[in-house]
Design a protein around this motif. Structure first.
Motif, PDB file in Angstrom:
ATOM      1  N   HIS A 107       0.838  -1.198   0.000  1.00  0.00           N
ATOM      2  CA  HIS A 107       0.000   0.000   0.000  1.00  0.00           C
ATOM      3  C   HIS A 107       0.876   1.252   0.000  1.00  0.00           C
ATOM      4  CE1 HIS A 107      -3.812  -2.101   0.462  1.00  0.00           C
ATOM      5  NE2 HIS A 107      -3.176  -2.928   1.274  1.00  0.00           N
ATOM      6  N   SER A 108       1.684   1.369  -1.039  1.00  0.00           N
ATOM      7  CA  SER A 108       2.533   2.545  -1.189  1.00  0.00           C
ATOM      8  C   SER A 108       1.882   3.527  -2.150  1.00  0.00           C
ATOM      9  CB  SER A 108       3.914   2.147  -1.716  1.00  0.00           C
ATOM     10  OG  SER A 108       3.799   1.632  -3.026  1.00  0.00           O
ATOM     11  N   LEU A 109       2.351   4.754  -2.132  1.00  0.00           N
ATOM     12  CA  LEU A 109       1.820   5.768  -3.041  1.00  0.00           C
ATOM     13  C   LEU A 109       2.087   5.389  -4.498  1.00  0.00           C
ATOM     14  CD1 LEU A 109       2.881   8.970  -1.060  1.00  0.00           C
ATOM     15  CD2 LEU A 109       0.521   8.178  -1.446  1.00  0.00           C
ATOM     16  N   ILE A 133     -11.185   3.878  11.537  1.00  0.00           N
ATOM     17  CA  ILE A 133     -10.579   3.571  10.238  1.00  0.00           C
ATOM     18  C   ILE A 133     -11.557   2.770   9.382  1.00  0.00           C
ATOM     19  CG2 ILE A 133      -8.681   2.391   9.077  1.00  0.00           C
ATOM     20  CD1 ILE A 133      -7.002   2.919  11.631  1.00  0.00           C
ATOM     21  N   GLY A 134     -12.208   1.802   9.998  1.00  0.00           N
ATOM     22  CA  GLY A 134     -13.199   1.014   9.276  1.00  0.00           C
ATOM     23  C   GLY A 134     -14.332   1.883   8.759  1.00  0.00           C
ATOM     24  N   ALA A 135     -14.797   2.824   9.587  1.00  0.00           N
ATOM     25  CA  ALA A 135     -15.882   3.710   9.175  1.00  0.00           C
ATOM     26  C   ALA A 135     -15.444   4.638   8.043  1.00  0.00           C
ATOM     27  CB  ALA A 135     -16.372   4.522  10.373  1.00  0.00           C
ATOM     28  N   LEU A 136     -14.202   5.114   8.090  1.00  0.00           N
ATOM     29  CA  LEU A 136     -13.678   5.954   7.005  1.00  0.00           C
ATOM     30  C   LEU A 136     -13.637   5.169   5.693  1.00  0.00           C
ATOM     31  CD1 LEU A 136     -10.751   7.689   8.937  1.00  0.00           C
ATOM     32  CD2 LEU A 136     -12.710   8.873   7.922  1.00  0.00           C
ATOM     33  N   LEU A 137     -13.248   3.908   5.763  1.00  0.00           N
ATOM     34  CA  LEU A 137     -13.192   3.075   4.574  1.00  0.00           C
ATOM     35  C   LEU A 137     -14.591   2.796   4.026  1.00  0.00           C
ATOM     36  CD1 LEU A 137     -10.383   0.637   5.728  1.00  0.00           C
ATOM     37  CD2 LEU A 137     -10.204   2.305   3.865  1.00  0.00           C
ATOM     38  N   ASP A 146     -11.674   7.993  -5.144  1.00  0.00           N
ATOM     39  CA  ASP A 146     -10.629   7.398  -5.970  1.00  0.00           C
ATOM     40  C   ASP A 146      -9.512   6.747  -5.156  1.00  0.00           C
ATOM     41  OD1 ASP A 146     -11.311   8.257  -8.890  1.00  0.00           O
ATOM     42  OD2 ASP A 146     -11.663  10.028  -7.667  1.00  0.00           O
ATOM     43  N   ALA A 147      -9.327   7.201  -3.922  1.00  0.00           N
ATOM     44  CA  ALA A 147      -8.287   6.612  -3.084  1.00  0.00           C
ATOM     45  C   ALA A 147      -8.454   7.090  -1.649  1.00  0.00           C
ATOM     46  CB  ALA A 147      -6.891   6.980  -3.590  1.00  0.00           C
ATOM     47  N   VAL A 148      -7.902   6.317  -0.740  1.00  0.00           N
ATOM     48  CA  VAL A 148      -7.793   6.706   0.668  1.00  0.00           C
ATOM     49  C   VAL A 148      -6.318   6.684   1.028  1.00  0.00           C
ATOM     50  CG1 VAL A 148      -8.321   6.083   3.059  1.00  0.00           C
ATOM     51  CG2 VAL A 148     -10.058   5.773   1.288  1.00  0.00           C
ATOM     52  N   PHE A 149      -5.841   7.770   1.603  1.00  0.00           N
ATOM     53  CA  PHE A 149      -4.465   7.837   2.079  1.00  0.00           C
ATOM     54  C   PHE A 149      -4.475   7.897   3.601  1.00  0.00           C
ATOM     55  CE2 PHE A 149      -2.967  10.281  -1.979  1.00  0.00           C
ATOM     56  CZ  PHE A 149      -3.143   9.116  -2.723  1.00  0.00           C
ATOM     57  N   ILE A 150      -3.665   7.070   4.231  1.00  0.00           N
ATOM     58  CA  ILE A 150      -3.504   7.113   5.682  1.00  0.00           C
ATOM     59  C   ILE A 150      -2.100   7.633   5.975  1.00  0.00           C
ATOM     60  CG2 ILE A 150      -3.515   5.819   7.837  1.00  0.00           C
ATOM     61  CD1 ILE A 150      -5.498   3.900   6.590  1.00  0.00           C
ATOM     62  N   ALA A 151      -2.044   8.835   6.553  1.00  0.00           N
ATOM     63  CA  ALA A 151      -0.765   9.485   6.845  1.00  0.00           C
ATOM     64  C   ALA A 151      -0.294   9.116   8.250  1.00  0.00           C
ATOM     65  CB  ALA A 151      -0.920  11.003   6.731  1.00  0.00           C
ATOM     66  N   GLN A 174      -8.711   1.925  -3.441  1.00  0.00           N
ATOM     67  CA  GLN A 174      -7.255   2.045  -3.392  1.00  0.00           C
ATOM     68  C   GLN A 174      -6.848   2.685  -2.064  1.00  0.00           C
ATOM     69  OE1 GLN A 174      -5.114   2.962  -7.368  1.00  0.00           O
ATOM     70  NE2 GLN A 174      -6.852   4.376  -7.322  1.00  0.00           N
ATOM     71  N   VAL A 175      -5.900   2.078  -1.369  1.00  0.00           N
ATOM     72  CA  VAL A 175      -5.427   2.606  -0.088  1.00  0.00           C
ATOM     73  C   VAL A 175      -3.910   2.705  -0.133  1.00  0.00           C
ATOM     74  CG1 VAL A 175      -5.340   2.314   2.410  1.00  0.00           C
ATOM     75  CG2 VAL A 175      -7.363   1.542   1.141  1.00  0.00           C
TER      76      VAL A 175
END
Length: 269
Positions: A107-109, A133-137, A146-151, A174-175
């Motif tokens: 799960h890289s950029l 996190i589950g709710a955000l997904l 189009d994508a979810v990014f976790i910083a 896409q994560v």
């Protein structure tokens, strides 16, 4: 005939428990445990590789296992287990009698690709609670972002509680997981506007234009977003509150803003 396991002390049982309980084991092995047909179906649609299928025949029939096998691209090992073994390894109370060992993904950029010129991205900085996190997904899936990014991630994506609370939506979007700096650089290189949910220097979210390439960025309820995000924000945004508190659950806040962006994109005047 399928291989059978009847002892809760079997090495495969111990292996599964270690994958369920320890993040370092999931990372080391590159595998995680998945339960239930809905989640498994979503994982297969997301091109995940199934290594092993374990089933309790009193709940999951041989016929259903055969149908499952027909939907896999490889040939996973199938193991029939007893009630005692099933109860030992089932993480949830209702898993439909089937558990699988699945290969994780990178799960890289670098793995992220967009199919349109105006992607909508949800970014969450340092979320800790698997339920959030589950709710955000789930929000991301519902809005078809189009994508979810976790910083600056605090937990791995294949934590059983994240998989469970996302109801399998961890497999549908896409994560990417990276540092705040890396994600900001990525967004800037792609000329994606950054809208940070913050209390300072903010404008109401609903007066923004989210029709162009957009990243909606949310932080934790306790500390909010780091200064690095605020310094690189295109515009800080706020959801007007009418009660006595000045914040709401991060997944709820993200959903409000994400669906405003979708409203604008779906109903352009």
């Amino acid at each position: 005939m399928y291989k059978q396991i009847s002892s809760t002390q079997n090495s495969i049982v111990k292996y599964i428990l270690q994958l369920q309980e320890k993040s370092r084991n999931r990372k080391k092995e590159g595998k995680f445990v998945l339960e239930g047909f809905r989640e498994l179906s979503l994982a297969l649609d997301g091109n995940y590789t199934i290594n092993t299928i374990l089933f309790y025949p009193e709940i999951c029939s041989h016929e259903r296992v055969q149908i499952l096998l027909e939907n896999t691209k490889n040939s996973p090992e199938c193991i029939e287990i007893t009630k005692d073994v099933y109860q030992k390894i089932a993480y949830r109370g209702s898993t439909e009698g089937v558990l699988t060992i699945v290969e994780t993904k990178v799960h890289s950029l670098e793995t992220i690709s967009f199919h349109n010129k105006t992607p909508l991205i949800l970014v969450a900085e340092a979320p800790e609670k698997p339920g959030n996190i589950g709710a955000l997904l789930r929000t991301a899936d519902a809005a078809n972002v189009d994508a979810v990014f976790i910083a600056n991630p605090k937990t791995d994506l294949y934590n059983p509680n994240i998989v469970r609370s996302s109801v399998g939506c961890v497999f549908t979007t896409q994560v990417a997981m990276a540092s705040t700096s890396e994600i900001i650089s990525f967004l800037q290189e792609k000329e994606i506007s950054i809208y940070c949910a913050a209390l300072t220097a903010s404008e109401n979210y609903h007066i923004q234009n989210f029709k162009n390439a957009t990243a909606i960025v949310v932080g934790t309820e306790a500390t909010g977003l780091s200064d690095e995000w605020l310094k690189n924000s295109t515009q800080n945004i706020i959801i007007p509150m009418q009660g006595k508190i000045d914040s709401m659950n991060v997944s709820v806040a993200a959903a409000i803003v994400i669906f405003e962006a979708k409203r604008q994109r779906n109903f352009e005047s």
